[in-house]
Design an enzyme around this catalytic site. Structure first.
Site, PDB file in Angstrom:
ATOM      1  N   HIS A   1       0.834  -1.198   0.000  1.00 37.12           N
ATOM      2  CA  HIS A   1       0.000   0.000   0.000  1.00 37.12           C
ATOM      3  C   HIS A   1       0.872   1.253   0.000  1.00 37.12           C
ATOM      4  O   HIS A   1       2.027   1.227   0.441  1.00 37.12           O
ATOM      5  CB  HIS A   1      -1.033  -0.016   1.131  1.00 37.12           C
TER       6      HIS A   1
ATOM      7  N   ASP B   1      -0.542   4.459   0.894  1.00 42.24           N
ATOM      8  CA  ASP B   1      -1.038   5.493   1.811  1.00 42.24           C
ATOM      9  C   ASP B   1      -0.390   5.319   3.185  1.00 42.24           C
ATOM     10  O   ASP B   1       0.151   4.259   3.500  1.00 42.24           O
ATOM     11  CB  ASP B   1      -2.575   5.427   1.914  1.00 42.24           C
TER      12      ASP B   1
ATOM     13  N   ASP C   1       5.585   1.272   7.750  1.00 36.38           N
ATOM     14  CA  ASP C   1       4.187   0.907   7.408  1.00 36.38           C
ATOM     15  C   ASP C   1       3.721   1.673   6.189  1.00 36.38           C
ATOM     16  O   ASP C   1       3.096   2.699   6.305  1.00 36.38           O
ATOM     17  CB  ASP C   1       3.272   1.181   8.596  1.00 36.38           C
TER      18      ASP C   1
ATOM     19  N   GLU D   1      -5.224   1.335   2.019  1.00 35.15           N
ATOM     20  CA  GLU D   1      -5.190   0.205   2.967  1.00 35.15           C
ATOM     21  C   GLU D   1      -5.509   0.675   4.375  1.00 35.15           C
ATOM     22  O   GLU D   1      -6.087  -0.061   5.177  1.00 35.15           O
ATOM     23  CB  GLU D   1      -3.816  -0.475   2.917  1.00 35.15           C
ATOM     24  N   GLU D   2      -5.121   1.914   4.683  1.00 37.20           N
ATOM     25  CA  GLU D   2      -5.257   2.395   6.065  1.00 37.20           C
ATOM     26  C   GLU D   2      -6.697   2.754   6.429  1.00 37.20           C
ATOM     27  O   GLU D   2      -6.971   3.165   7.547  1.00 37.20           O
ATOM     28  CB  GLU D   2      -4.329   3.601   6.306  1.00 37.20           C
TER      29      GLU D   2
ATOM     30  N   GLU E   1       2.484  -6.741   3.747  1.00 41.16           N
ATOM     31  CA  GLU E   1       2.998  -6.404   5.068  1.00 41.16           C
ATOM     32  C   GLU E   1       2.499  -7.421   6.078  1.00 41.16           C
ATOM     33  O   GLU E   1       1.482  -8.061   5.825  1.00 41.16           O
ATOM     34  CB  GLU E   1       2.552  -5.000   5.449  1.00 41.16           C
TER      35      GLU E   1
HETATM   36 ZN    ZN Z   1       0.310  -0.939   6.604  1.00 42.64          ZN
END
Ligand code: ZN
Length: 467
Positions: free
Chosen positions: A88, A90, A120, A157-158, A184
């Site tokens: 991802h 974002d 992340d 994704e977040e 992840e």
């Molecule tokens: Zn993540």
């Protein structure tokens, strides 16, 4: 373009570091609103990165600005299994006051790269892009994968992936579908051997809303009132103090075995009746240990009242609920009722959303390839299959029966407690050694996986010849 392309110079590690800096600087902050994220900036950066590699890529943009880029290298054998690297682009918002450095500058200080997204998961997304480009151009050794290799740089994704893998799964599965997936997160060493964490599954979710009913009144005379804010506060406190059942999952048992703990602490942490005795001995790992062994309820958004002199007659409490494997809708409701007790007379539970926990098998050629990749960095290491306590895009694949692992390799300076603290936290950062370990391990794993079917076929032929 006038400037030489980023990928034209440097080792895989250097390329990943520079690309990661650019991705951090784009500040693709997803605050949960549809118009945030701005992942089109990440797509532009990645398109520049792939320029000249012969890889075109497809861009989708289900909402203005919420773009994802998918790049595919076709394999030599259409029947060989395909592999998708799903990253991802974002990141979550920051609280700048809590940071020691500008979270969107991508500074490198003393071998450490700082910024929102450093772990992340822009580090992995950058590494996926670098490995994909290197394989396409042959810059790190000529290699044609047997099966397709897909690189997906995805939005949102977040915030549940509505504009990312969720949308792609429903509308353009052809772009991102694969037989195996890496995403992840993973790679933190545990214990002295060490064991290297690989996320093989994750907890499910079942968010709920509590609707609290009191009675409005004048703020000047609180005695005897039924203030919905006070009832909501009591509900939040009871939920926070409640101890639901402790479940020792196979993943948690293996994790506790891998840690360097004294025998009594380890015994406590793998015994549902003594778990809380062991918890204080875990330091920064305590939150992870608790979440790994419990269905958790976090009150996150509390709302009540509109005017300073009016006692509120209504309040709401949003609950972030993460469920262990095997937990049902009824279990979730039962847990809330048990925690709230007699308060339930003034509270209704709303919502029935339910996403089950997911897990992948580990007896797969991809898992074997990950093991051999890790052992190049840590010769005596073992992979430690873990159950993630948060959510990732891996669940969209696992739900369809496709093995998806969270993979990386971090340096010895990391443990999982530190890793989790920096995840969505202040001063997110990664050391350059970990960037190098991860991209080299990924490069090795992809090549090992995509060569594997060929190797197996050759071994089979040899065995036949010997008969
Ligand atoms: Zn993540």
């Amino acid at each position: 373009m006038s400037a030489p392309s980023l990928a034209a110079r440097g080792s895989l590690a250097q390329q990943t570091t520079e690309l990661l800096q650019e991705l951090i600087r784009n500040a693709a902050v997803n605050d949960g609103t549809p118009d945030s994220g701005h992942e089109y900036l990440q797509v532009r950066t990645l398109q520049r990165f792939f320029a000249g590699s012969g890889l075109e890529g497809v861009t989708v943009e289900p909402h203005p600005g919420r773009a994802s880029l998918i790049v595919r290298i076709e394999g030599t054998d259409p029947t060989a299994p395909s592999l998708a690297l799903v990253g991802h682009t974002d990141v979550v918002p920051v609280e700048p006051a809590g940071w020691s450095r500008d979270p969107f500058a991508g500074d490198i200080v003393d071998g450490v790269l700082w910024g929102r997204g450093a772990i992340d998961m822009l580090n992995l997304t950058a590494a996926y892009a670098v490995v994909t480009r290197a394989i396409a151009t042959g810059s790190a050794g000529r290699f044609r994968p047997r099966g397709d290799l897909i690189f997906a740089a995805v939005a949102d994704e977040e915030n549940g992936s509505r504009f990312g893998v969720g949308w792609l799964t429903e509308n353009r599965l052809d772009l991102i579908d694969a037989d195996y997936v890496l995403t992840e997160s993973g790679g933190a060493p545990a214990g002295s051997r060490p064991s290297i964490g690989v996320m093989v599954g994750e907890k499910g979710g079942a968010g709920r809303l509590l609707r609290v009913t009191g009675a409005p009144g004048h703020g000047s005379a609180p005695w005897g009132s039924r203030n919905a804010a006070v009832i909501a506060a009591e509900a939040v406190t009871r939920l926070a103090r409640h101890r639901g059942p402790t479940v020792i999952t196979p993943q948690w048992r293996a994790y506790a075995q891998a840690l360097d703990l004294d025998a009594d602490t380890r015994a406590a942490l793998t015994d549902p009746d003594r778990f809380y005795d062991g918890l204080p001995h875990l330091g920064g790992l305590d939150g992870f240990a608790h979440a790994s062994t419990h269905t958790t309820i976090s009150p996150t958004i509390v709302r009540a009242g509109e005017k300073a002199n009016v006692i509120p007659g209504a309040a709401t409490v949003q609950l972030d609920i993460r469920i262990l494997p095997g937990v049902t809708r009824e279990d979730v409701e039962g847990l809330i009722r048990e925690a709230l007790g007699d308060l339930m007379e003034q509270i209704e539970i709303e919502g029935d959303w339910f996403g089950e926990s997911t897990a992948s098998p580990i007896d797969t050629p991809l898992f074997d390839a990950l093991g051999s990749a890790v052992r190049r960095a840590y010769p005596s290491a073992e992979l430690l299959p873990m159950l993630g306590v948060g959510g990732t895009d891996g669940r969209f694949y696992r739900r369809r029966g496709i093995p998806a692992y969270g993979f990386g390799v971090l340096s010895e300076r990391w443990d999982y407690g530190t890793f989790r603290r920096l995840f969505h936290g202040n001063d997110e950062r990664i050391d350059l050694d970990s960037i190098a370990l991860t991209v080299n391990a990924l490069d090795h794993a992809v090549r090992a996986f995509h060569a594997d079917t060929g190797a197996a076929a050759r071994v089979g032929a040899r065995a036949e010849a010997a008969v």
